[in-house]
Design a protein around this motif. Structure first.
Motif, PDB file in Angstrom:
ATOM      1  N   ASN A  17       0.829  -1.212   0.000  1.00 58.75           N
ATOM      2  CA  ASN A  17       0.000   0.000   0.000  1.00 58.75           C
ATOM      3  C   ASN A  17       0.857   1.253   0.000  1.00 58.75           C
ATOM      4  O   ASN A  17       0.589   2.219  -0.723  1.00 58.75           O
ATOM      5  N   THR A  91      14.001  13.285   0.574  1.00 56.01           N
ATOM      6  CA  THR A  91      13.738  14.037   1.801  1.00 56.01           C
ATOM      7  C   THR A  91      12.850  13.208   2.717  1.00 56.01           C
ATOM      8  O   THR A  91      11.907  12.562   2.275  1.00 56.01           O
ATOM      9  N   ASP A  93      10.843  13.579   6.479  1.00 59.61           N
ATOM     10  CA  ASP A  93      10.470  14.396   7.639  1.00 59.61           C
ATOM     11  C   ASP A  93      10.042  13.442   8.745  1.00 59.61           C
ATOM     12  O   ASP A  93       9.239  12.541   8.510  1.00 59.61           O
ATOM     13  N   TYR A 104       4.503  -3.839  13.229  1.00 62.04           N
ATOM     14  CA  TYR A 104       4.129  -5.079  12.538  1.00 62.04           C
ATOM     15  C   TYR A 104       4.847  -6.264  13.165  1.00 62.04           C
ATOM     16  O   TYR A 104       5.957  -6.127  13.685  1.00 62.04           O
TER      17      TYR A 104
ATOM     18  N   VAL B  57       9.354  11.867   1.696  1.00 61.99           N
ATOM     19  CA  VAL B  57       8.623  11.071   2.679  1.00 61.99           C
ATOM     20  C   VAL B  57       8.145  12.019   3.764  1.00 61.99           C
ATOM     21  O   VAL B  57       8.926  12.481   4.589  1.00 61.99           O
ATOM     22  N   PRO B  58       6.841  12.347   3.768  1.00 64.63           N
ATOM     23  CA  PRO B  58       6.343  13.308   4.759  1.00 64.63           C
ATOM     24  C   PRO B  58       6.354  12.709   6.156  1.00 64.63           C
ATOM     25  O   PRO B  58       6.492  11.494   6.332  1.00 64.63           O
ATOM     26  N   GLU B  59       6.167  13.566   7.150  1.00 61.12           N
ATOM     27  CA  GLU B  59       6.165  13.076   8.524  1.00 61.12           C
ATOM     28  C   GLU B  59       4.929  12.222   8.777  1.00 61.12           C
ATOM     29  O   GLU B  59       3.888  12.423   8.203  1.00 61.12           O
ATOM     30  N   GLY B  60       5.074  11.288   9.634  1.00 59.25           N
ATOM     31  CA  GLY B  60       3.941  10.429   9.972  1.00 59.25           C
ATOM     32  C   GLY B  60       4.417   9.001   9.980  1.00 59.25           C
ATOM     33  O   GLY B  60       5.520   8.704   9.582  1.00 59.25           O
ATOM     34  N   PHE B  62       5.161   5.480   8.839  1.00 56.39           N
ATOM     35  CA  PHE B  62       5.512   5.060   7.502  1.00 56.39           C
ATOM     36  C   PHE B  62       4.530   4.056   6.933  1.00 56.39           C
ATOM     37  O   PHE B  62       4.503   3.810   5.769  1.00 56.39           O
ATOM     38  N   HIS B  63       3.747   3.412   7.775  1.00 52.51           N
ATOM     39  CA  HIS B  63       2.809   2.471   7.182  1.00 52.51           C
ATOM     40  C   HIS B  63       1.486   3.173   6.923  1.00 52.51           C
ATOM     41  O   HIS B  63       0.646   3.312   7.781  1.00 52.51           O
ATOM     42  N   HIS B  64       1.356   3.644   5.668  1.00 52.63           N
ATOM     43  CA  HIS B  64       0.133   4.304   5.244  1.00 52.63           C
ATOM     44  C   HIS B  64      -0.650   3.398   4.324  1.00 52.63           C
ATOM     45  O   HIS B  64      -0.112   2.515   3.707  1.00 52.63           O
ATOM     46  N   THR B  65      -1.923   3.702   4.207  1.00 52.98           N
ATOM     47  CA  THR B  65      -2.713   2.986   3.205  1.00 52.98           C
ATOM     48  C   THR B  65      -2.818   3.861   1.969  1.00 52.98           C
ATOM     49  O   THR B  65      -2.430   5.014   1.973  1.00 52.98           O
TER      50      THR B  65
END
Lengths: 249, 73
Positions: A17, A91, A93, A104, B57-60, B62-65
């Protein structure tokens, strides 16, 4: 929709995903450059890639199908790092989010380390210096905003690098504090750019810009600048903004 | 947009990396509110101006849907 899936014969997990979403974002952000580059290598992918497919189109193909997103991402990465392609900027952040174990679990119910997730692994390999960008480029990773403290591994690596850059004595590791070894090791080759407050001249420039664009109505003079600069912890730009822009009517 | 000393430093790092085909790795650190995310944005702007390819890669977590709001811009 799969969040993570083991890659056979490796300790690594792909992130279908995430890879699909990222490919979509990369394709959109770089549409101009990628629409002028064509696939030049042959790739074994679950879908056919016709001749003259642009790299922009390649990202679209991966973005719309998480099941093939990771192999497509690998093909895309191979294409953009082949000879004659543009330089690359990576980049990140919120560096600390990838410097620890993920949430996981493996089939053996152990926590999977972030560095064993395929997308993160690629980023970490470039952070650590074990992989290079063949056409040149830069990696910039910012530590997180907000109040969450950095992990010991991240903060120690950064502190030691700052000391190294300044020719100062290196803080030794505390043997009694738990440390993520993989995270610590991966940050040993990075330079550190530590941001502090703005200079008074920079603060003045910013305030003059705000005044010129109408969001700041009051006078910008030496005294006001010095005052606002001081209140903002000696020029911390977020604080200047918070203090100064509330002066709007 | 504010051009500060570090904006120029970042642009210089990037130009040198491109000219020498080097890979530079820089961690941007600093207290809250000192402008770290803005520095990344400025690096991206500099890259786009020079026709680089930008992978952000924005902050948050890393496992996004696929429909995560972090990937809409």
């Amino acid at each position: 929709m799969t969040e993570y899936a083991p890659i056979p014969d490796t300790p690594i997990y792909s992130q279908p995903n995430y890879a699909a979403a990222w490919l979509g974002q990369i394709g959109k952000a770089n549409a101009e450059v990628l629409s002028k580059l064509e696939v030049a290598q042959s790739h074994e992918l679950p879908i056919p890639i016709p001749p003259k497919t642009t790299l922009a189109r390649l990202t679209e193909l991966g973005a719309r199908d998480p099941e093939i997103a990771w192999p497509v991402f690998e093909a895309f990465w191979s294409e953009i790092t082949s000879a004659g392609r543009p330089s690359i900027l990576l980049t990140v952040d919120g560096l600390s989010h990838m410097m620890k174990e993920s949430a996981y679990r493996s089939p053996e119910f152990e926590l999977i380390h972030c560095h064993d997730l395929a997308v993160i692994k690629l980023l970490v390999e470039h952070l650590s210096g074990s992989k290079k960008l063949p056409n040149g480029g830069a990696v910039f990773a910012a530590t997180s905003k907000g109040n969450a403290p950095l992990s010991y591994a991240t903060s120690l690596a950064i502190t030691q690098q700052i000391e190294r850059q300044a020719g100062k004595e290196i803080t030794p590791r505390d043997p009694f504090t738990k440390i993520d070894e993989r995270a610590y090791k991966s940050l040993q080759k990075a330079q550190v750019l530590k941001l502090k407050g703005l200079s008074k001249a920079e603060a003045r420039g910013l305030m003059e810009y705000w005044a010129a664009s109408g969001v700041l109505r009051s006078r910008v003079d030496e005294k006001t600048v010095a005052e606002k600069w001081a209140i903002a912890g000696h020029g911390v730009v977020g604080e200047i903004e918070r203090n100064v822009l509330k002066m709007r009517i | 947009m504010l051009v500060r000393a570090e904006t120029i430093e970042i642009a210089e790092i990037m130009k040198t990396a491109q000219d020498k085909k080097d890979t530079t790795v820089t961690i941007i650190d600093g207290e809250r509110g000192t402008g770290k995310s803005m520095m990344l944005l400025q690096a991206m702007t500099t890259a786009f101006l020079n026709n680089w390819i930008v992978l952000n890669v924005p902050e948050g977590r890393f496992h996004h849907t696929k429909d995560s709001k972090h990937f809409t811009n």
